[in-house]
Design an enzyme around this catalytic site. Structure first.
Site, PDB file in Angstrom:
ATOM      1  N   LEU A   1     -25.772   7.380  -2.680  1.00  0.00           N
ATOM      2  CA  LEU A   1     -25.471   8.749  -2.276  1.00  0.00           C
ATOM      3  C   LEU A   1     -23.956   8.942  -2.213  1.00  0.00           C
ATOM      4  O   LEU A   1     -23.278   8.347  -1.379  1.00  0.00           O
ATOM      5  CB  LEU A   1     -26.094   9.048  -0.911  1.00  0.00           C
ATOM      6  CG  LEU A   1     -25.967  10.504  -0.442  1.00  0.00           C
ATOM      7  CD1 LEU A   1     -26.809  11.404  -1.329  1.00  0.00           C
ATOM      8  CD2 LEU A   1     -26.392  10.642   1.015  1.00  0.00           C
TER       9      LEU A   1
ATOM     10  N   HIS B   1     -18.733   2.424   7.042  1.00  0.00           N
ATOM     11  CA  HIS B   1     -17.489   2.971   6.483  1.00  0.00           C
ATOM     12  C   HIS B   1     -17.344   4.428   6.941  1.00  0.00           C
ATOM     13  O   HIS B   1     -18.324   5.172   6.982  1.00  0.00           O
ATOM     14  CB  HIS B   1     -17.568   2.905   4.959  1.00  0.00           C
ATOM     15  CG  HIS B   1     -16.288   3.214   4.252  1.00  0.00           C
ATOM     16  ND1 HIS B   1     -15.746   4.475   4.199  1.00  0.00           N
ATOM     17  CD2 HIS B   1     -15.431   2.412   3.555  1.00  0.00           C
ATOM     18  CE1 HIS B   1     -14.631   4.445   3.500  1.00  0.00           C
ATOM     19  NE2 HIS B   1     -14.406   3.208   3.099  1.00  0.00           N
TER      20      HIS B   1
END
Length: 335
Positions: A125, A229
């Site tokens: 994604l 992240h």
């Protein structure tokens, strides 16, 4: 109109651009034209049903229908770990105590495992920065579950997603630098490339065979275990809204978390309804709905207004054209 549609060989330039923009640690988007070409061929054959269901890797692109611009990518891999192992570290808690001293300790260790064989994986994604507002990310993310829900028998009853671990602004990866690199004496990018391009035998050959005690690791490495992240935080939120939860597994290179959910418990899979298409020049609806075709082979998805009455979904002609459906066809709708 934003449309999610199957990726194919003609998307190589778009996919390479997205791979470059995604940055380090995005294993499924290598900056390698040959690997990306192979992936697009695999996507074409997967949607066409030219391979066994468990071998399929469906890739979808987010396209602006008016301009033809491609601004995002997502994917569903029907099965992981069948031809190549799916390695992770499991974070294991070990309780220890000394009654005579009145001391109790809980030590965490990292253990190399291959636990998710056969599971379906949603991944890849990624959106361009200027598309990360206005619901484009949610459309792209949820389209993967609409794909699964269209023909659930093609997918495993367990679904997982891996999220990229923490990298510093200068591109360094604390877990790789302090832990994984000790076992894999190469650059992160090379290990990342080998993971996607080989049978992963090098991991089995070089990975630690004994548990790694977390308390013995440097603080920068301990601090990022199971963390996402910064660019992956919105993706994590979308996964959690669908029912995905961390399952105690982390990536062996960057320590990013793995989350999982039962296929039939994914909110979009569970709540989408199969409805018969009617078409009108205009429709009255308070809010747009997620709408997709009811077929993997002809998969397309949009978020547009539709009027639902009974088992009928009335679409505008523009929406019907974007989905390539006609009156009387079946679509799946998630309001």
């Amino acid at each position: 109109m934003l449309v999610v549609r199957p990726a194919g060989p003609a998307d190589l330039d778009h996919l390479l651009e997205l791979a470059i923009l995604s940055g380090p640690g995005f294993t499924s988007l290598p900056e390698d034209p040959d690997q990306l070409t192979e992936r697009l061929d695999l996507s074409r054959d997967s949607f066409a049903g030219k391979m066994e269901p468990h071998e399929r890797w469906y890739t979808v692109m987010l396209e602006e229908s008016e301009t033809g611009d491609v601004d995002g990518i997502g994917s569903v891999k029907a099965s992981v770990g069948l031809k190549r192992p799916f390695f992770s570290f499991r974070v294991v808690s070990n309780a220890q105590s000394s009654p005579s001293l009145g001391i109790k300790l809980e030590q965490k260790t990292l253990v190399l495992v291959n636990e998710c064989t056969g599971w379906t994986e949603v991944g890849s994604l990624f959106l361009k920065a200027d598309r990360r507002k206005g619901g484009a990310g949610r459309l792209l993310s949820q389209s993967r579950y609409m794909l699964i829900g269209a023909e659930p028998e093609l997918f495993n009853e367990n679904v997982l997603a891996e999220l990229r671990g923490v990298f510093t602004p200068d591109g360094a990866c604390p877990f790789w630098d302090h832990v994984a690199h000790k076992f894999f004496p190469m650059e992160f990018d090379e290990a990342d490339r080998l993971t996607g391009a080989t049978d992963k035998q090098f991991i089995l050959d070089l990975a630690p065979r004994h548990p790694i005690y977390v308390e013995l690791l440097p603080e920068p490495a301990r601090a990022v275990i199971g963390k996402v992240h910064p660019q992956g935080v919105p993706a994590m939120a979308l996964l959690e809204s669908e029912g995905f939860r961390p399952n105690g597994l982390i990536d062996i290179f960057d320590a990013g978390p793995t989350v999982s959910c039962g296929r039939d418990n994914i909110r979009t899979v569970r709540d989408a309804r199969a409805l018969t298409v009617a078409i009108a020049d205009e429709v009255e609806a308070e809010l747009p709905a997620l709408i997709s075709t009811d077929s993997v082979a002809a998969f397309r998805a949009v978020r547009q207004r539709t009027h639902i009455e009974g088992d009928t979904a009335t679409l505008t002609r523009e929406t019907a054209d974007a989905l390539k459906v006609k009156a009387g066809d079946i679509v799946r709708v998630k309001t």
